[in-house]
Design a protein around this motif. Sequence first.
Motif, PDB file in Angstrom:
ATOM      1  N   PHE A   1     -23.948  68.343 -78.728  1.00 32.80           N
ATOM      2  CA  PHE A   1     -23.029  69.529 -78.464  1.00 32.80           C
ATOM      3  C   PHE A   1     -21.620  68.890 -78.698  1.00 32.80           C
ATOM      4  O   PHE A   1     -20.769  69.577 -78.602  1.00 32.80           O
ATOM      5  N   LEU A   2     -21.309  67.657 -78.624  1.00 35.60           N
ATOM      6  CA  LEU A   2     -19.987  66.975 -78.664  1.00 35.60           C
ATOM      7  C   LEU A   2     -19.651  66.824 -80.208  1.00 35.60           C
ATOM      8  O   LEU A   2     -20.253  65.791 -80.833  1.00 35.60           O
ATOM      9  N   PRO A   3     -18.315  67.344 -80.418  1.00 34.30           N
ATOM     10  CA  PRO A   3     -18.050  67.027 -81.939  1.00 34.30           C
ATOM     11  C   PRO A   3     -17.767  65.609 -82.515  1.00 34.30           C
ATOM     12  O   PRO A   3     -17.992  65.028 -83.483  1.00 34.30           O
ATOM     13  N   THR A   4     -17.427  64.603 -81.465  1.00 34.98           N
ATOM     14  CA  THR A   4     -16.994  63.413 -81.800  1.00 34.98           C
ATOM     15  C   THR A   4     -18.280  62.480 -81.586  1.00 34.98           C
ATOM     16  O   THR A   4     -17.963  61.196 -81.718  1.00 34.98           O
ATOM     17  N   ARG A   5     -19.206  62.847 -80.925  1.00 37.90           N
ATOM     18  CA  ARG A   5     -20.304  61.934 -80.688  1.00 37.90           C
ATOM     19  C   ARG A   5     -21.688  62.195 -81.679  1.00 37.90           C
ATOM     20  O   ARG A   5     -21.906  63.295 -82.232  1.00 37.90           O
ATOM     21  N   VAL A   6     -22.521  61.284 -81.645  1.00 36.38           N
ATOM     22  CA  VAL A   6     -23.761  61.389 -82.426  1.00 36.38           C
ATOM     23  C   VAL A   6     -24.738  60.950 -81.600  1.00 36.38           C
ATOM     24  O   VAL A   6     -24.843  59.828 -81.066  1.00 36.38           O
ATOM     25  N   SER A   7     -25.827  61.904 -81.694  1.00 35.30           N
ATOM     26  CA  SER A   7     -27.018  61.581 -80.695  1.00 35.30           C
ATOM     27  C   SER A   7     -27.866  60.872 -81.618  1.00 35.30           C
ATOM     28  O   SER A   7     -28.072  60.997 -82.739  1.00 35.30           O
ATOM     29  N   ASP A   8     -28.694  59.616 -80.901  1.00 27.96           N
ATOM     30  CA  ASP A   8     -29.371  58.938 -81.754  1.00 27.96           C
ATOM     31  C   ASP A   8     -30.664  58.508 -80.825  1.00 27.96           C
ATOM     32  O   ASP A   8     -30.617  58.156 -79.880  1.00 27.96           O
ATOM     33  N   PRO A   9     -32.120  58.693 -81.257  1.00 29.87           N
ATOM     34  CA  PRO A   9     -33.294  58.521 -80.183  1.00 29.87           C
ATOM     35  C   PRO A   9     -33.160  57.028 -80.098  1.00 29.87           C
ATOM     36  O   PRO A   9     -33.712  56.731 -79.066  1.00 29.87           O
ATOM     37  N   ARG A  10     -32.654  56.061 -80.842  1.00 29.81           N
ATOM     38  CA  ARG A  10     -32.361  54.697 -80.864  1.00 29.81           C
ATOM     39  C   ARG A  10     -31.772  54.145 -79.319  1.00 29.81           C
ATOM     40  O   ARG A  10     -32.190  53.299 -78.925  1.00 29.81           O
TER      41      ARG A  10
END
Length: 149
Positions: A103-112
Amino acid sequence: MLHRHPVLGLFTLAYLAFVGWITLGPQPFDDNPNGLLFRALGFFGRHEATDWITYTGLEFTANIGMFLPIGLFLVLLFGRRLWWLAMSLGFGLTVAIETAQIFLPTRVSDPRDVVANTCGAVLGVLVGLVLTARKARSIRLANRPAMAR
């Protein structure tokens, strides 16, 4: 927990705040291709002996390193018997962070990141168990009945 180990408890809370700032704040590094990080990766990539050093590998390793203290601090706070709780909280914390990053525009969620962070927390718990093994053994021997010694 905090009243038994106030300094460690405060240090742990400060470290968790730092991790929150790093993982949930604006992107923490300079993504400029001419920045130090990418120049160093370019240097390593040009040499056969170090071309295995990549951004992805460096980020994975950094995530392990960032969560290792969390596992260590938690097992020291909770005690050896609750090692499983320290590991579980390390996993839960990283799932919460990765979920928030969606939900944060400057972040990327990554399962790793879940894998790397959890590995770091587990390693921290293991380090804590090794560091406290001698004291735990001494306490067990001291608490044995006289006939069993």
